[in-house]
Design an enzyme around this catalytic site. Structure first.
Site, PDB file in Angstrom:
ATOM      1  CG  HIS A 102       9.712  19.607  -5.859  1.00  0.00           C
ATOM      2  ND1 HIS A 102      10.901  19.924  -6.488  1.00  0.00           N
ATOM      3  CD2 HIS A 102       9.219  20.774  -5.381  1.00  0.00           C
ATOM      4  CE1 HIS A 102      11.112  21.220  -6.385  1.00  0.00           C
ATOM      5  NE2 HIS A 102      10.102  21.765  -5.713  1.00  0.00           N
TER       6      HIS A 102
ATOM      7  CG  HIS B 171       7.411  23.124  -3.744  1.00  0.00           C
ATOM      8  ND1 HIS B 171       8.686  23.165  -3.225  1.00  0.00           N
ATOM      9  CD2 HIS B 171       6.618  22.697  -2.728  1.00  0.00           C
ATOM     10  CE1 HIS B 171       8.662  22.788  -1.949  1.00  0.00           C
ATOM     11  NE2 HIS B 171       7.413  22.497  -1.634  1.00  0.00           N
TER      12      HIS B 171
ATOM     13  CE1 TYR C 285      11.627  24.049   2.639  1.00  0.00           C
ATOM     14  CE2 TYR C 285      12.801  21.971   2.367  1.00  0.00           C
ATOM     15  CZ  TYR C 285      11.943  22.927   1.872  1.00  0.00           C
ATOM     16  OH  TYR C 285      11.394  22.782   0.625  1.00  0.00           O
TER      17      TYR C 285
ATOM     18  CG  HIS D   8      15.318  26.683  -9.289  1.00  0.00           C
ATOM     19  ND1 HIS D   8      14.666  27.900  -9.276  1.00  0.00           N
ATOM     20  CD2 HIS D   8      14.501  25.831  -8.628  1.00  0.00           C
ATOM     21  CE1 HIS D   8      13.522  27.793  -8.633  1.00  0.00           C
ATOM     22  NE2 HIS D   8      13.403  26.536  -8.224  1.00  0.00           N
TER      23      HIS D   8
END
Length: 297
Positions: A111, A113, A219, A253
């Site tokens: 993604h 980021h 979020y 991660h």
């Protein structure tokens, strides 16, 4: 500038019986420098020696952020890159594995980021490789992460253009290895997971799944004006992850899913399956959703 937040992104990995080949242990390399605007954990910038996951697949990222190199007879594929400061490190690791800049043909990612797409512009420029993504992420890559749905302008990185737009389930192929993209729109609307088949040291096929994050770091899940269907998107993401072909699960991660890349001779002491990963993060999602609903009552 608003306070910077560290991302808590996770994914998971399941490792079948496999002798992992590692480069010789070398003295610890100094941590890469901080960026001027986006502050990150030292482990995300701590170089480690590359190690082999399967016949064609190598881990070339840092202690705390994954980057994978898949070597084929027709060139190599990079999946994710970490923070922008990692560009030179990645090129050095590729060279150590016999991959010259011109040998890199494809760049894939999870993604858009800054802790995963940070060096993609520099790597694309240095190698001429084709960057493949989906339409949702392509917009954010072109903006360098600015105006993010959740983080605004807190996690910017060098912008880059996408060369090939992909649909859910579409494949890209290089040197006989087929990579399938799976849209898993949870952590971001453009989140992608990737699957391909490699080979163990015993010569058996191994279905590798590089699965994007399912976390919700700060979020807004209730009445989010920028992402009105965020709950539905997460549910779709959980179901997509459960359905992936998944003998070995790898994530952006690694430390959050039981990997310890710094110990390259035994980097995966606590495996997790795709189903376990989706189940555990849906449970965490439900708790956070209930907490936010209670706060709005």
């Amino acid at each position: 500038m608003p306070p910077l937040r560290l991302l808590a992104l996770t994914c998971a990995l399941l490792l079948p019986t496999l002798a992992i080949a590692a480069e010789p242990v070398l003295p610890r390399t100094p941590v890469l420098p901080q960026a001027e605007g986006y502050q990150t954990r030292d482990s995300w910038r701590q170089p480690i020696a590359p190690f082999q996951i399967a016949e064609h697949t190598w881990y070339i990222g840092t202690e705390g952020l994954s980057a994978l190199l898949v070597k084929t007879a027709d060139g190599a594929v990079l999946i994710d890159g970490g923070v922008q400061q990692a560009a030179d490190m990645l090129l050095q690791h590729m060279a150590a594995l016999g991959v010259a800049p011109g040998d890199l043909k494809l760049i894939l990612h999870s993604h858009a980021h800054g802790d995963h797409a940070g060096p993609l512009a520099a790597i694309r420029r240095a190698t001429g490789a084709t960057l493949a993504s989906n339409a949702e992420s392509a917009v954010l890559l072109a903006r360098g992460g600015s105006d993010d749905l959740h983080f605004g302008d807190e996690i910017v990185f060098p912008p880059t253009q996408v060369d090939r737009l992909l649909q859910d389930g579409e494949t890209v192929e290089l040197g006989g290895i087929v990579f399938t993209t799976h849209f898993t729109p949870a952590h971001t609307p453009g989140s992608m997971s990737w699957t391909w088949t490699d080979t163990t040291d015993a010569g058996k096929p191994m279905r590798i799944a590089y699965v994007d994050s399912l976390s919700t770091p700060g979020y807004q899940l209730i009445d989010n004006p920028r992402f009105p269907h965020i709950v539905e998107a997460y549910r779709n993401g959980f179901e997509a992850v459960r359905a992936l072909p998944c003998d070995l699960l790898i994530a952006p991660h690694p430390d959050s899913v039981g990997w310890t890349p710094a110990t390259t001779d035994a980097p995966h002491p606590k495996p997790m399956s795709c189903v376990e990963y989706a189940d555990s993060y849906e449970l965490a999602f439900d708790k956070e959703l209930a907490k936010q609903r209670e706060a709005t009552d």
